[in-house]
Design an enzyme around this catalytic site. Sequence first.
Site, short mmCIF file in Angstrom:
data_model
loop_
_atom_site.label_atom_id
_atom_site.label_comp_id
_atom_site.label_asym_id
_atom_site.label_seq_id
_atom_site.Cartn_x
_atom_site.Cartn_y
_atom_site.Cartn_z
N HIS A 87 -16.14 -26.35 44.35
CA HIS A 87 -15.16 -25.77 45.26
C HIS A 87 -15.83 -24.70 46.11
O HIS A 87 -16.68 -23.96 45.63
CB HIS A 87 -14.00 -25.16 44.48
CG HIS A 87 -12.80 -24.88 45.34
ND1 HIS A 87 -11.88 -25.84 45.66
CD2 HIS A 87 -12.41 -23.75 45.97
CE1 HIS A 87 -10.96 -25.31 46.44
NE2 HIS A 87 -11.25 -24.04 46.65
N ASP A 166 0.37 -23.10 43.19
CA ASP A 166 -0.69 -22.79 44.16
C ASP A 166 -0.41 -23.48 45.49
O ASP A 166 -0.63 -22.89 46.55
CB ASP A 166 -2.06 -23.22 43.63
CG ASP A 166 -3.12 -23.07 44.71
OD1 ASP A 166 -3.31 -21.92 45.16
OD2 ASP A 166 -3.70 -24.06 45.15
N ARG A 173 0.55 -17.90 51.92
CA ARG A 173 -0.49 -16.90 52.20
C ARG A 173 -1.13 -17.15 53.55
O ARG A 173 -1.49 -16.22 54.28
CB ARG A 173 -1.55 -16.92 51.09
CG ARG A 173 -1.06 -16.30 49.80
CD ARG A 173 -2.00 -16.60 48.65
NE ARG A 173 -3.36 -16.19 48.93
CZ ARG A 173 -4.44 -16.90 48.59
NH1 ARG A 173 -4.34 -18.05 47.97
NH2 ARG A 173 -5.63 -16.45 48.87
N SER A 188 -5.91 -18.90 42.92
CA SER A 188 -5.63 -20.14 43.64
C SER A 188 -6.69 -21.21 43.32
O SER A 188 -6.36 -22.34 42.96
CB SER A 188 -5.63 -19.82 45.14
OG SER A 188 -5.77 -20.98 45.90
N LYS A 192 -6.11 -24.62 40.34
CA LYS A 192 -6.12 -26.05 40.65
C LYS A 192 -7.34 -26.75 40.07
O LYS A 192 -7.26 -27.90 39.66
CB LYS A 192 -5.94 -26.39 42.11
CG LYS A 192 -6.52 -25.58 43.13
CD LYS A 192 -6.26 -26.13 44.53
CE LYS A 192 -7.13 -25.34 45.47
NZ LYS A 192 -6.43 -24.22 46.08
N1 URA Z 1 -9.58 -21.66 48.76
C1 URA Z 1 -8.55 -21.83 47.89
O1 URA Z 1 -8.41 -22.86 47.24
N2 URA Z 1 -7.68 -20.83 47.77
C2 URA Z 1 -7.79 -19.69 48.45
O2 URA Z 1 -6.96 -18.83 48.27
C3 URA Z 1 -8.87 -19.52 49.35
C4 URA Z 1 -9.77 -20.53 49.49
#
Ligand code: URA
Length: 448
Positions: A87, A166, A173, A188, A192
């Site tokens: 990620h 999320d 957000r 966040s 996930k």
């Molecule tokens: N990527 C994410 O998955 N969440 C965030 O809040 C910022 C970047």
Amino acid sequence: MSQRKYNTVSLIRKKRDGKSLSSDEIEFMVRSYTDDEIPDYQMSAFLMAAFLRGLTDGEAASLTKSMLHSGVVLDLSHISGKKVDKHSTGGVGDKLSLILAPIVASCGVPVPMISGRGLGHTGGTLDKLESIPGFTVDVTLERYLEILKRQNMVLVGQTEEVAPADKRLYALRDVTATVESIPLIAGSIMSKKLAEGIDALVLDVKFGSGAFMQEHSQAMELAKTLVGIGEEFGKRTIAYMTDMDQPLGYAIGNWLEVRESIDALRGGGPDDVMEITHLLAGTMIHLGGKAGTVEEGIDQSRGAIQDGSAWKKWLEIVAEQGGDTKLVENPGIYPAAEHVKDVKAVEDGYISAMNAYEIGMVSLELGAGRRAKEDRIDPAAGILLKKKVGDRVKKGETIARFYTNNRNEMDKSEHFFLNAITFSNTKPDKRQLITHQVDTNGVHPWNR
Ligand code: URA
């Protein structure tokens, strides 16, 4: 029932006044919002209070846990091998997932990737994939598991069942200026990723003008928080700190980035894109147990590009998820944006800086991103850079090409783009692309 347990206004006030919430109180906020018992405006106020006041480590862990358990936590134990995902904290021109997922899957490590959409000035993997006609990222859980089993990888969005809190909070957000917060980003991302049922995780934590955490020290805090949460949940987690002070690669915008990824998978990727891709992919291959060290993993990653196996896997996943493989094999036939314009250098000199945030915003205005939750993306819109930091240019030389279907945005965008570029008479020092590795043992400078 949970909504009677606390008074929402009191909890907003408590956070607004800088006090800590118990894990029960955080759980109440997250659950009630996910169940539609708290309206957007109250959650927005709470998010802004959390943004301004910060969250303690305990609150951040509770937030992650509540978001993780707002939906199902997948059990992938019936799929053999260690499941590893990657990620990124988000950037401009960051198309690495599209390249590294097929590399890693073709090296024998299952990649159960659940990605997000563009957020603010940054692009999102799902929007990029959807620029391929027919490519479906919205699938049921059953289908997700079926694709992963058949292809050893999957590229989808969050289903309703996976970390739904999320999904909702992320969208809120995005439009309430509450993205750039370490605990909110950490909660966040980790909720996930942990819900995917992974065994290990590699994180690409960006710093520089195009990152959510622009300061290196802040980004480092984020990296440590992310690694800490991952390890607390029993997952091997390694993060890298990578430079996002200028866009990554040359393409910014959804189809343009898919096209650059296609070039990369065929062996023609830009140096910066490939350096980080191979590092992240190599680390995933290592954590997946298919390479003894990160370096061996990097060799395998390079090999998967050279011998065509990553490209083959890419074509397989595009076909599996309904995408038009003819188009992917012949990207030149993709319907171009109606309006194309070359942007020229306004003076002689070296390009000494390209503000990635501003350039991301220009790309958004051209149609590649969203200003509001419900906006539609123009898949063909974006920017193709012709020059990057360190390049010498002559006045009048093309430095970028703009693509859009919205003619009105062109002139304004050109003005903003040129403001985002700094020229100088001397060649700027080269910035280090990858500065540190962060793992459970601490922070290690990365000089390889
Ligand atoms: N990527 C994410 O998955 N969440 C965030 O809040 C910022 C970047």
